[in-house]
Scaffold this active site. Structure first.
Site, mmCIF file in Angstrom:
data_model
loop_
_atom_site.group_PDB
_atom_site.id
_atom_site.type_symbol
_atom_site.label_atom_id
_atom_site.label_comp_id
_atom_site.label_asym_id
_atom_site.label_seq_id
_atom_site.Cartn_x
_atom_site.Cartn_y
_atom_site.Cartn_z
ATOM 1 N N ASP A 1 0.873 -1.180 0.000
ATOM 2 C CA ASP A 1 0.000 0.000 0.000
ATOM 3 C C ASP A 1 0.909 1.229 0.000
ATOM 4 O OD1 ASP A 1 -1.750 2.081 0.643
ATOM 5 O OD2 ASP A 1 -2.952 0.842 1.995
ATOM 6 N N ASP B 1 -3.578 2.339 -5.430
ATOM 7 C CA ASP B 1 -2.249 2.314 -4.794
ATOM 8 C C ASP B 1 -2.032 1.081 -3.933
ATOM 9 O OD1 ASP B 1 -3.847 2.890 -2.592
ATOM 10 O OD2 ASP B 1 -2.378 4.248 -1.703
ATOM 11 N N GLU B 2 -2.780 0.010 -4.223
ATOM 12 C CA GLU B 2 -2.544 -1.192 -3.417
ATOM 13 C C GLU B 2 -2.745 -2.474 -4.201
ATOM 14 O OE1 GLU B 2 -5.807 -2.310 -0.551
ATOM 15 O OE2 GLU B 2 -6.118 -0.143 -0.665
HETATM 16 P P1 TTP Z 1 -5.625 5.238 0.761
HETATM 17 O O1 TTP Z 1 -4.605 4.168 0.526
HETATM 18 O O2 TTP Z 1 -6.824 4.896 1.577
HETATM 19 O O3 TTP Z 1 -4.953 6.483 1.491
HETATM 20 P P2 TTP Z 1 -3.548 7.181 1.283
HETATM 21 O O4 TTP Z 1 -2.681 6.434 0.322
HETATM 22 O O5 TTP Z 1 -3.775 8.609 0.951
HETATM 23 O O6 TTP Z 1 -2.928 7.133 2.750
HETATM 24 P P3 TTP Z 1 -2.276 5.931 3.574
HETATM 25 O O7 TTP Z 1 -0.849 6.344 3.846
HETATM 26 O O8 TTP Z 1 -3.078 5.888 4.837
HETATM 27 O O9 TTP Z 1 -2.402 4.684 2.750
HETATM 28 O O10 TTP Z 1 -6.134 5.794 -0.620
HETATM 29 C C1 TTP Z 1 -5.327 5.881 -1.785
HETATM 30 C C2 TTP Z 1 -5.643 7.148 -2.558
HETATM 31 O O11 TTP Z 1 -7.032 7.168 -2.908
HETATM 32 C C3 TTP Z 1 -5.399 8.424 -1.766
HETATM 33 O O12 TTP Z 1 -4.050 8.872 -1.869
HETATM 34 C C4 TTP Z 1 -6.380 9.371 -2.365
HETATM 35 C C5 TTP Z 1 -7.534 8.512 -2.827
HETATM 36 N N1 TTP Z 1 -8.671 8.614 -1.878
HETATM 37 C C6 TTP Z 1 -9.672 9.549 -2.159
HETATM 38 O O13 TTP Z 1 -9.609 10.266 -3.171
HETATM 39 N N2 TTP Z 1 -10.720 9.653 -1.284
HETATM 40 C C7 TTP Z 1 -10.818 8.901 -0.141
HETATM 41 O O14 TTP Z 1 -11.786 9.035 0.638
HETATM 42 C C8 TTP Z 1 -9.769 7.935 0.136
HETATM 43 C C9 TTP Z 1 -9.830 7.081 1.385
HETATM 44 C C10 TTP Z 1 -8.727 7.841 -0.768
HETATM 45 CA CA CA Z 2 -2.310 4.179 0.501
#
Ligand code: TTP
Ligand code: CA
Length: 387
Positions: free
Chosen positions: A33, A133-134
């Site tokens: 992730d 992103d995962e």
């Molecule tokens: P996530 O992997 O949930 O979050 P993140 O990568 O920003 O943070 P973390 O370090 O906790 O993993 O989501 C991936 C991407 O998806 C995030 O960068 C932006 C997008 N996203 C949105 O646009 N709206 C949302 O509500 C969420 C949860 C994510």
């Molecule tokens: Ca992430």
């Protein structure tokens, strides 16, 4: 230990998807992730943002500040900013803290995501992207079921992400998808958690049930009503008790998840919509001839993939990652689909030529992508029909 190992082996036997032929290896499953993905991409593109709160915003356009936060970097999160929060509220929380509010550029993140998935796909046995992103991955075969080897692979994936993209990520490795996902959550940000098979159950036991993949607030409170708070307590619950409350399927899943014995295999990504190859150039350059020369193996491998899947393409895109790690792309779309090497190479060379004149900096990495694939549906439906 033997009992746990043995159970893992029997479980994975018929379901080990990506590693046929080696049925008795303990499964090695990973979950990766990327950290604060969209905001980190913006930081890579503009390093002067490091240390400042960065908020990626989805502006609705009604008023100047209406809309919600897509994501925020960890500096902004320190002040309580999070995904889904109204932009106005985020701005209030960051008042006087020199925040940078950036408009979300989904297309840019998608280009980078596709490239990352392609790179990851080359490093693991099977890759199953599950979001922008995962992804889950299976490295049972390449590690021969050895968890010290798995840790080294986890480290090298993390280093490759830093070296190639300038991005940090979190990785979890364990014997099932649930364990791997829990690992990457716990390793955030920037860590690697390896949960070896022998210690899986004692590792899970003290954690709250809410840590399990698929267990949201509703399930957590239903479990609490039953007197179940930890994963260890859940693991000891009788199957009929769980099944009568949650149904056979989800009840069964909860029990497997709590013991880290969920057997769901890692399934290779869906039907591709594009093929791409990207290389790190031997030296920073923007000479189109030199760039296309170093991509000659890459374009050949794109052609091989096209041929073996019976597809043709309409669009060629060239991608350049500049010395400051910013990404530039240029595309050309044909009126009708083509499928020959000359179309890929000549179009890419012309596009790199244009890009080199406007990029302003040398290229550090370069890639070619073909998309707008055709011939997919016809082939699939025909072969499915025949089967
Ligand atoms: P996530 O992997 O949930 O979050 P993140 O990568 O920003 O943070 P973390 O370090 O906790 O993993 O989501 C991936 C991407 O998806 C995030 O960068 C932006 C997008 N996203 C949105 O646009 N709206 C949302 O509500 C969420 C949860 C994510
Ligand atoms: Ca992430």
């Amino acid at each position: 230990m033997d009992e746990i190992q043995d159970r893992t082996c029997r479980l994975q036997n018929p379901l080990n998807g990506g590693h046929q032929g080696t049925p008795f290896l303990p499964r090695v499953i990973g979950h990766i992730d990327l950290d604060y993905f969209y905001a980190q991409v913006e930081e890579v593109e503009n390093p002067s943002l490091k240390g400042r709160p960065v908020v990626v915003c989805v502006f609705s356009g009604r008023t100047e500040d209406s809309g919600v936060v897509s994501t925020a970097n960890y500096k902004a999160r320190e002040f309580g900013v999070h995904s889904g929060m109204p932009i106005i509220q985020a701005k209030k929380r960051l008042e006087g803290r020199d925040p940078k509010m950036i408009r979300m550029d989904h297309e840019k993140y998608e280009v980078i995501s596709n490239r990352i998935m392609e790179e990851l796909g080359q490093m693991v046995d099977v890759l199953e992207p599950t979001g922008i992103d995962e992804a889950f991955f299976d490295i049972t075969n390449s590690t021969a079921g050895d968890y010290s080897q798995a840790r080294r692979m986890g480290e090298s994936i993390k280093s490759a992400m830093i070296k190639n993209e300038g991005l940090t990520c979190s990785i979890g490795i364990g014997r099932s998808k649930v364990v791997a996902k829990l690992g990457s959550d716990m390793a955030k940000p920037g860590g690697l958690a390896v949960i070896v098979p022998e210690t899986t159950e004692p590792f899970l036991a003290p954690l709250d049930t809410s840590k399990l993949y698929g267990v949201g607030p509703k399930t957590t409170s239903a479990l609490e009503e039953m007197g179940i708070r930890t994963i260890g307590e859940l693991a000891k619950t009788s199957p009929p008790e769980l099944e009568s409350r949650f149904g056979r399927k989800f009840g069964g899943y909860l029990l497997e998840a709590a013991t880290g014995t969920d057997a769901d295999p890692v399934v290779a990504g869906l039907e591709p919509t594009q093929f791409s190859r990207i290389v790190t150039l031997r030296r920073d350059t923007r000479d189109p001839k030199e760039v296309i020369g170093q991509l000659s193996e890459g374009t050949q491998s794109i052609l091989t993939k096209l041929t073996s899947s019976g597809k043709s393409f309409k669009t060629v895109t060239v991608i350049a990652i500049l010395t400051d790690l910013s990404t530039k792309t240029k595309s050309k779309t044909f009126e009708t689909a083509v499928s020959d090497l000359t179309s890929i190479r000549e179009t890419a060379a012309a596009l790199f030529d244009e890009l080199s004149r406007t990029a302003g900096k040398e290229f550090r990495r370069a890639g070619v992508r073909v998309s707008g694939l055709e011939g997919v549906e016809d082939q699939t439906s025909l072969s499915e029909f025949l089967r």
